[in-house]
Scaffold this active site. Structure first.
Site, short mmCIF file in Angstrom:
data_model
loop_
_atom_site.label_atom_id
_atom_site.label_comp_id
_atom_site.label_asym_id
_atom_site.label_seq_id
_atom_site.Cartn_x
_atom_site.Cartn_y
_atom_site.Cartn_z
N LYS A 176 -8.65 -4.52 6.38
CA LYS A 176 -7.94 -4.16 5.13
C LYS A 176 -6.52 -4.33 5.56
O LYS A 176 -5.81 -3.77 6.49
CB LYS A 176 -8.04 -2.58 4.71
N ASP A 337 -13.46 3.01 -8.89
CA ASP A 337 -13.41 1.74 -8.04
C ASP A 337 -13.49 2.49 -6.50
O ASP A 337 -13.57 1.79 -5.64
CB ASP A 337 -12.29 1.01 -8.24
#
Length: 692
Positions: A176, A337
């Site tokens: 990430k 999400d």
């Protein structure tokens, strides 16, 4: 050394666009004077099933775009300049068969685990998904900063418990902060040190608490820089790019199925793969076959199978949020999400562990309406499940979904009560009155501003009544009350906590507008926000007319009343001639295994971040070690290795792609604060925000 004989080694030679595989004998290569040694990271065995089973975006054009008819897009992570490890998690890396010390010694370790260099067998990709953000359908979102590296085969000999949690025998790893993807929108695909350390530490802290979660194997920082407007005040500064290695069976989320959504009636947005019904069915088949294999085997009828799948997702979600509530964890951005299809805590952004108990606790300063407050989390998770059910139509018939959703609240309540009974040491009996006892405890904690974590931990020191104590019950209650008064808020702390964030004049204007021009009011604010501000103002006025001694008297009354009821309930645990000492020993053991001694409070994370931003990573590593054993009373908690004397801030990272950051307006001089104490005064200045 083992005999080399005819043992063969798989040898990879990298060329542009090609990986040539050769099988060579050790002895032959040794004779040639060429070393075949590869690091443990280079020996990881990948089996990237998601990219084989789900459609890949055929386009390789750079830049942001709508991705239709595909679940993944191939990407190339953007290398970092001079990457270096901040910290690694040995337990998380062990899932991949990696030894932490060996990884730390690997000169290419920071490059591999930041995506700067691609490991053999890795296939970098970004996942396409949509989401409802703060209740509104946002259309295509996707991995704007995260990058799937592949699925690593788990080493042989993993525990049966791990195999139940991850029946595929593969761990998806992703980085990430690895750079631009087709889903980066207006952002740069990067994360900075602050948010990366928070995600790394909290992932491992939540795991150690026994709460289902994605894991974090490492955090890497670098000399690469990005511009961030830390305080959202038009004064940006350069910050170090950093990357977290995340690990999970899968990062598929509720929003993964929303890419098929028709145009939303409110926002007008639709999923990029609307009309691709066969792809939705394919994705559903993939998820159930790989991650819910028992359901796949036991339900040949597709409708029954899909219903059973949705039921299991509902059960896992209800259990997860009950566990959050019981440790005082607030996620902060419970958009669809950010909801895992596997029932895991996913995407750590503006999260927060509660200090002073407040049912309206909002950890995300961007959540002006309180949509994702602590007490709203159970209902929001049901709302998100309903959106998932809509996304699965017609593979999941609406009437079947509604039947399952009707079971959510009873499931949640059962999980919550079961956990709370353990936290209170109510082990031998389940009484209907227990729910009221728990409710009254939470109300007492709210009335007294009690510290959530420390109050629950202290309850094990309140013993079951004995015959000897019966003669002086009032003294026992007095001592227990003093114990909990120590965890209650002072007058000044309550004043600070109840000070409205709005100016009273602005608040009065909004109240007037709500009556005179409701339409304009709805455009500017909402009734929930104004109501909470008015409640704060009312309580603040009451506190302004209260002395410290008067407050103590009130708190004493609140606690002594509840403790008396609690002791009466504990007495019933000891009926039927049981040995009171045995009951007490067992309940203390269970309580101390369910009430953590230390959690990742914001001030702990802030100290670690400020030290790391000054080039000292030791506090991140030390905090990690403490959080790996949250239920233990550990030595040295009273002397943090770094005390943050310089007033360094933990400001927020503007992130248009997903979430998180944290803002602080300058903490002032700081003293020595134990990890297991109530937060220091300067911790009130920490402001964690979300920008979507």
């Amino acid at each position: 050394m083992a005999s080399v004989g005819s043992r063969l080694t798989r040898f990879y030679i990298s060329r542009p666009g090609v990986i040539a595989r050769r099988f060579l004998a050790h002895a032959g290569m040794d004779d040639m004077g060429v070393s075949l040694s590869r690091s443990s990271l280079e020996r990881l065995e990948f089996d990237n099933v998601a990219l084989k089973k789900l459609p890949l975006d055929p386009s390789t054009e750079p830049g942001v775009r709508q991705v239709r008819g595909s679940c993944f897009s191939r990407v190339q992570p953007t290398p970092l300049k001079n990457p270096e490890f901040v910290a690694v998690s040995a337990p998380a890396l062990a899932l991949l068969g990696l030894d932490a010390e060996e990884v730390l010694k690997d000169p290419l370790g920071p490059e591999y685990l930041s995506g700067s260099k691609v490991m053999p067998g890795s296939e970098p990709a970004a996942h396409c998904y949509c989401g409802h953000q703060f209740g509104q359908f946002a259309g295509q979102l996707g991995d704007g900063a995260a990058c799937y590296l592949g699925e690593v085969k788990a080493p042989a000999g993993q525990s049966p418990e791990l195999l139940r949690e991850n029946p595929t025998g593969r761990w998806e790893i992703q980085v990430k902060g690895a750079g631009l993807t087709p889903y980066s929108r207006q952002a740069d695909g990067r994360k900075v040190l602050r948010s990366s350390i928070r995600e790394f530490l909290c992932s491992e802290a939540v795991f150690a608490l026994g709460v289902p979660t994605t894991r974090a194997g490492s955090v890497v920082t670098s000399d690469s820089r990005v511009m961030r407007d830390i305080f959202y005040d038009g004064n940006p500064r350069m910050e170090r790019c950093s990357v977290v290695l995340r690990i999970a069976p899968s990062f598929i989320r509720f929003g993964s199925f929303e890419i098929f959504k028709r145009a939303d009636e409110f926002t007008g947005r639709q999923g990029p793969s609307y009309g691709h019904d066969e792809l939705r069915t394919q994705m559903l088949e993939y998820v159930i076959e790989n991650f819910y294999p028992e359901i796949h085997r036991n339900y040949p009828d597709l409708t029954e199978r899909n219903t059973a799948f949705f039921k299991e997702v509902t059960v896992r979600t209800a259990r997860l949020v009950a566990q959050w509530q019981c440790v005082g964890f607030c996620h902060g951005v419970l958009n669809t999400d950010n909801m895992s299809i596997l029932g895991l805590t996913l995407d750590y952004g503006p999260f927060g562990f509660m200090d002073r108990f407040d049912p309206d606790f909002i950890c995300n300063a961007s959540d002006n309406s309180g949509r994702y407050s602590y007490q709203a989390q159970p209902a929001i998770c049901r709302w998100n499940l309903a959106r998932l059910a809509e996304a699965l139509e017609p593979d999941l018939p609406p009437d079947r979904a509604e039947q399952v959703l009707d079971e959510y609240l009873p499931l949640y309540n059962d999980f919550y009560l079961s956990n709370m009974r353990k936290k209170l040491g109510l082990l031998r009996k389940e009484e209907p009155e227990d729910e009221m006892l728990i409710t009254e405890l939470m109300q007492t904690m709210h009335n007294t501003g009690a510290d959530f974590t420390n109050t629950f931990r202290s309850l094990s020191q309140i013993s079951c009544p004995t015959q000897e104590e019966a003669e002086d019950e009032s003294e026992t209650i007095k001592q227990a009350t003093e114990l909990l008064l120590h965890q209650s808020a002072s007058l000044e702390e309550l004043k600070a906590a109840n000070r409205p964030s709005m100016d009273p004049r602005e608040l009065a204007m909004l109240v007037s507008m709500a009556q005179s021009n409701p339409a304009l009011f709805q455009m500017i604010s909402d009734r929930g926000t104004v109501s909470r501000q008015l409640e704060r103002l009312s309580r603040l006025k009451e506190l302004m007319d209260t002395t410290e001694e008067q407050l103590r008297v009130k708190h004493t009354e609140h606690w002594s009343d509840w403790i008396q009821k609690y002791r009466q309930r504990l007495a019933r645990e000891c009926e039927s001639g049981v040995d009171v000492k045995d009951v007490q020993t067992e309940r203390v053991r269970v309580m101390n295994n369910n009430n953590p001694h230390v959690v990742l409070r914001n001030y702990i994370a802030q100290n670690a971040i400020a030290a790391a931003e000054n080039g000292d990573f030791s506090e991140v590593q030390r905090v990690l070690k403490v959080l790996e054993k949250p239920f233990s009373v550990q030595e040295g908690l009273e002397q943090p290795g770094w005390m943050g004397r310089g007033g360094a801030a933990i400001p927020g990272e503007r992130d248009e792609t997903e979430e998180e950051g944290s803002n602080s307006s300058g903490a002032g001089a700081r003293g020595l604060v134990p990890y297991d104490s109530k937060p220091p005064v300067w911790a009130n200045e920490i402001c964690v925000t979300u920008s979507s």
